[in-house]
Structure formats: C-alpha cells, structure tokens
Design a protein around this motif. Structure first.
Motif, mmCIF file in Angstrom:
data_model
loop_
_atom_site.group_PDB
_atom_site.id
_atom_site.type_symbol
_atom_site.label_atom_id
_atom_site.label_comp_id
_atom_site.label_asym_id
_atom_site.label_seq_id
_atom_site.Cartn_x
_atom_site.Cartn_y
_atom_site.Cartn_z
ATOM 1 N N MET A 12 0.812 -1.220 0.000
ATOM 2 C CA MET A 12 0.000 0.000 0.000
ATOM 3 C C MET A 12 0.847 1.271 0.000
ATOM 4 S SD MET A 12 -1.724 -0.051 3.795
ATOM 5 C CE MET A 12 -2.488 1.531 3.760
ATOM 6 N N THR A 13 2.140 1.160 0.269
ATOM 7 C CA THR A 13 3.001 2.340 0.289
ATOM 8 C C THR A 13 4.033 2.349 -0.844
ATOM 9 O OG1 THR A 13 4.330 1.207 1.960
ATOM 10 C CG2 THR A 13 2.740 2.831 2.761
ATOM 11 N N ASP A 14 3.906 1.436 -1.787
ATOM 12 C CA ASP A 14 4.839 1.390 -2.918
ATOM 13 C C ASP A 14 4.964 2.732 -3.643
ATOM 14 O OD1 ASP A 14 5.772 -1.213 -2.759
ATOM 15 O OD2 ASP A 14 4.255 -2.023 -4.122
ATOM 16 N N GLY A 15 3.861 3.433 -3.832
ATOM 17 C CA GLY A 15 3.859 4.673 -4.612
ATOM 18 C C GLY A 15 4.349 5.896 -3.873
ATOM 19 N N PHE A 16 4.738 5.747 -2.616
ATOM 20 C CA PHE A 16 5.171 6.907 -1.841
ATOM 21 C C PHE A 16 6.686 7.071 -1.796
ATOM 22 C CE2 PHE A 16 0.917 6.123 -0.108
ATOM 23 C CZ PHE A 16 0.356 7.359 -0.389
ATOM 24 N N ALA A 17 7.394 6.350 -2.608
ATOM 25 C CA ALA A 17 8.843 6.527 -2.691
ATOM 26 C C ALA A 17 9.138 7.864 -3.366
ATOM 27 C CB ALA A 17 9.463 5.387 -3.483
ATOM 28 N N ALA A 18 10.160 8.521 -2.900
ATOM 29 C CA ALA A 18 10.594 9.789 -3.495
ATOM 30 C C ALA A 18 9.458 10.811 -3.548
ATOM 31 C CB ALA A 18 11.201 9.571 -4.876
ATOM 32 N N GLY A 19 8.749 10.981 -2.456
ATOM 33 C CA GLY A 19 7.687 11.986 -2.422
ATOM 34 C C GLY A 19 6.633 11.717 -3.465
ATOM 35 N N GLY A 36 6.111 15.647 -3.978
ATOM 36 C CA GLY A 36 5.140 15.552 -2.901
ATOM 37 C C GLY A 36 5.749 15.527 -1.513
ATOM 38 N N THR A 37 4.866 15.371 -0.567
ATOM 39 C CA THR A 37 5.233 15.311 0.836
ATOM 40 C C THR A 37 6.173 14.137 1.087
ATOM 41 O OG1 THR A 37 3.126 16.289 1.448
ATOM 42 C CG2 THR A 37 4.279 15.097 3.171
ATOM 43 N N CYS A 38 7.139 14.342 1.956
ATOM 44 C CA CYS A 38 8.076 13.298 2.348
ATOM 45 C C CYS A 38 7.319 12.027 2.722
ATOM 46 C CB CYS A 38 8.900 13.804 3.531
ATOM 47 S SG CYS A 38 9.904 12.570 4.351
ATOM 48 N N GLY A 39 7.766 10.909 2.205
ATOM 49 C CA GLY A 39 7.115 9.631 2.469
ATOM 50 C C GLY A 39 7.088 9.254 3.936
ATOM 51 N N ALA A 40 8.086 9.690 4.702
ATOM 52 C CA ALA A 40 8.092 9.398 6.139
ATOM 53 C C ALA A 40 6.892 10.039 6.820
ATOM 54 C CB ALA A 40 9.391 9.885 6.764
ATOM 55 N N LEU A 41 6.526 11.240 6.381
ATOM 56 C CA LEU A 41 5.344 11.904 6.931
ATOM 57 C C LEU A 41 4.062 11.195 6.492
ATOM 58 C CD1 LEU A 41 6.500 15.588 6.466
ATOM 59 C CD2 LEU A 41 6.165 14.388 8.646
ATOM 60 N N VAL A 42 4.053 10.722 5.263
ATOM 61 C CA VAL A 42 2.905 9.949 4.775
ATOM 62 C C VAL A 42 2.745 8.687 5.622
ATOM 63 C CG1 VAL A 42 1.982 8.622 2.831
ATOM 64 C CG2 VAL A 42 3.066 10.840 2.429
ATOM 65 N N GLY A 43 3.854 8.006 5.902
ATOM 66 C CA GLY A 43 3.809 6.811 6.744
ATOM 67 C C GLY A 43 3.276 7.116 8.128
ATOM 68 N N ALA A 44 3.714 8.223 8.718
ATOM 69 C CA ALA A 44 3.229 8.625 10.045
ATOM 70 C C ALA A 44 1.740 8.901 10.018
ATOM 71 C CB ALA A 44 3.993 9.853 10.534
ATOM 72 N N PHE A 57 8.232 18.814 12.097
ATOM 73 C CA PHE A 57 9.120 18.356 11.026
ATOM 74 C C PHE A 57 9.637 19.554 10.226
ATOM 75 C CE2 PHE A 57 10.353 16.416 7.037
ATOM 76 C CZ PHE A 57 10.829 15.171 7.388
ATOM 77 N N GLN A 58 8.743 20.466 9.886
ATOM 78 C CA GLN A 58 9.109 21.682 9.139
ATOM 79 C C GLN A 58 10.096 22.518 9.959
ATOM 80 O OE1 GLN A 58 8.176 23.021 6.003
ATOM 81 N NE2 GLN A 58 9.495 24.752 6.449
ATOM 82 N N ASP A 59 9.809 22.688 11.244
ATOM 83 C CA ASP A 59 10.697 23.491 12.096
ATOM 84 C C ASP A 59 12.099 22.889 12.156
ATOM 85 O OD1 ASP A 59 8.593 25.221 12.601
ATOM 86 O OD2 ASP A 59 8.216 24.480 14.631
ATOM 87 N N ARG A 60 12.184 21.588 12.261
ATOM 88 C CA ARG A 60 13.494 20.935 12.367
ATOM 89 C C ARG A 60 14.235 20.882 11.030
ATOM 90 N NH1 ARG A 60 13.965 15.309 15.388
ATOM 91 N NH2 ARG A 60 13.722 16.729 17.150
ATOM 92 N N ASN A 61 13.503 20.583 9.959
ATOM 93 C CA ASN A 61 14.144 20.286 8.675
ATOM 94 C C ASN A 61 13.982 21.362 7.606
ATOM 95 O OD1 ASN A 61 15.045 17.701 9.574
ATOM 96 N ND2 ASN A 61 12.920 17.048 9.464
ATOM 97 N N HIS A 62 13.185 22.372 7.881
ATOM 98 C CA HIS A 62 12.991 23.510 6.978
ATOM 99 C C HIS A 62 12.275 23.146 5.684
ATOM 100 C CE1 HIS A 62 15.460 25.549 9.871
ATOM 101 N NE2 HIS A 62 16.420 24.642 9.679
ATOM 102 N N ALA A 63 11.626 21.996 5.663
ATOM 103 C CA ALA A 63 10.853 21.562 4.493
ATOM 104 C C ALA A 63 10.067 20.313 4.856
ATOM 105 C CB ALA A 63 11.775 21.265 3.312
ATOM 106 N N THR A 64 9.016 20.050 4.091
ATOM 107 C CA THR A 64 8.267 18.798 4.221
ATOM 108 C C THR A 64 8.167 18.079 2.880
ATOM 109 O OG1 THR A 64 6.143 19.922 3.887
ATOM 110 C CG2 THR A 64 6.870 19.598 6.180
ATOM 111 N N GLN A 65 8.583 18.732 1.807
ATOM 112 C CA GLN A 65 8.558 18.117 0.486
ATOM 113 C C GLN A 65 9.869 17.392 0.221
ATOM 114 O OE1 GLN A 65 7.740 21.170 -2.437
ATOM 115 N NE2 GLN A 65 5.708 20.295 -2.737
ATOM 116 N N CYS A 66 9.754 16.225 -0.348
ATOM 117 C CA CYS A 66 10.923 15.408 -0.668
ATOM 118 C C CYS A 66 11.927 16.190 -1.522
ATOM 119 C CB CYS A 66 10.472 14.129 -1.373
ATOM 120 S SG CYS A 66 11.817 12.991 -1.752
#
Length: 131
Positions: free
Chosen positions: A41-48, A54-62, A87-96
């Motif tokens: 079900m998460t195959d398509g979330f590689a590389a945003g 798109g949004t980072c896949g780690a955030l999609v998983g969460a 996530f945005q505050d720490r990493n300055h982005a949420t997009q892959c």
C-alpha cells in the motif's frame, strides 16, 4: 532496547524500504497491518510520491499509522498538523524535493533521518494518547 525511530531509520538505510514503508511497517503491532500489505500500500510513496514533488514519504507513513490507530479523522488531522509543524521546524521543508536539495544541490536532511524524525514526532503523538 532499540527505539522504533532507530529501527525505522535502519529499515530505510537498508534500501529495502522506501520512507513510508520504513515508518508504516515499524508500527505494525499498532496498525494491525502485516508487512506485505503495508509494503504494497506504500509502494507509490517513494521519493515523495515517486516524483519528489510531494510530501516526504516518512510523513505519509506517520499519517497512515495515526489514521489506523486513531480511527478518528479530526484527531488524526490535528496530530498530523503538529507533526508536520515539528518536522518543518526541524528540517525547513516537508517536500521530498526540497529535503533532497534537487533544485539547490543542498541536502537538508538524509532520508534515514527524515524517517527517524517522523517516527519521533509520531511517537510523541501516540504517547499523548497512551499508545
């Protein structure tokens, strides 16, 4: 004992899991998903979502973990807003694309650390509800 965020980061670093898969499969005891279903079900979330736009896949998983655990749309949306903000505050982005520095050639955060961050913030949300 190894933390879930470390387990998920190791899964991502193994190159056998995309970011969403690394997060979702790490919480199978809470979601009730077997590994094969979670992976499929998460195959398509590689590389945003496969194109780094798109949004980072780690955030999609969460988000998927929260939805399956909460079974409450409003609660999940509220918690995901907080996770996204942290996530945005720490990493300055949420997009892959931005995290990987596709346009700037400056990597903001390696994938395994994005996975660890998403899990850290997910665990905080789950702890708040006693999970």
């Amino acid at each position: 004992m190894e933390s879930r965020k470390d387990i998920a980061a190791e899964k991502k670093a193994s190159f056998k899991y995309n970011c969403a898969q690394a997060v979702l499969t790490t919480y199978s005891d809470l979601t009730g998903l077997d590994e094969e279903t979670a992976m499929t079900m998460t195959d398509g979330f590689a590389a945003g979502m496969t194109n780094m736009e798109g949004t980072c896949g780690a955030l999609v998983g969460a988000d998927l973990v929260l939805g399956l655990v909460n079974k409450d749309k409003a609660k999940t949306m509220k918690q995901m807003r907080e996770i996204m903000k942290k996530f945005q505050d720490r990493n300055h982005a949420t997009q892959c694309r931005q995290l990987k520095g596709v346009d700037t050639k400056v990597i903001l955060r390696p994938c395994s650390l994005c996975v660890a961050d998403a899990c850290e913030f997910l665990e905080e949300a789950l702890e708040d509800q006693g999970k």
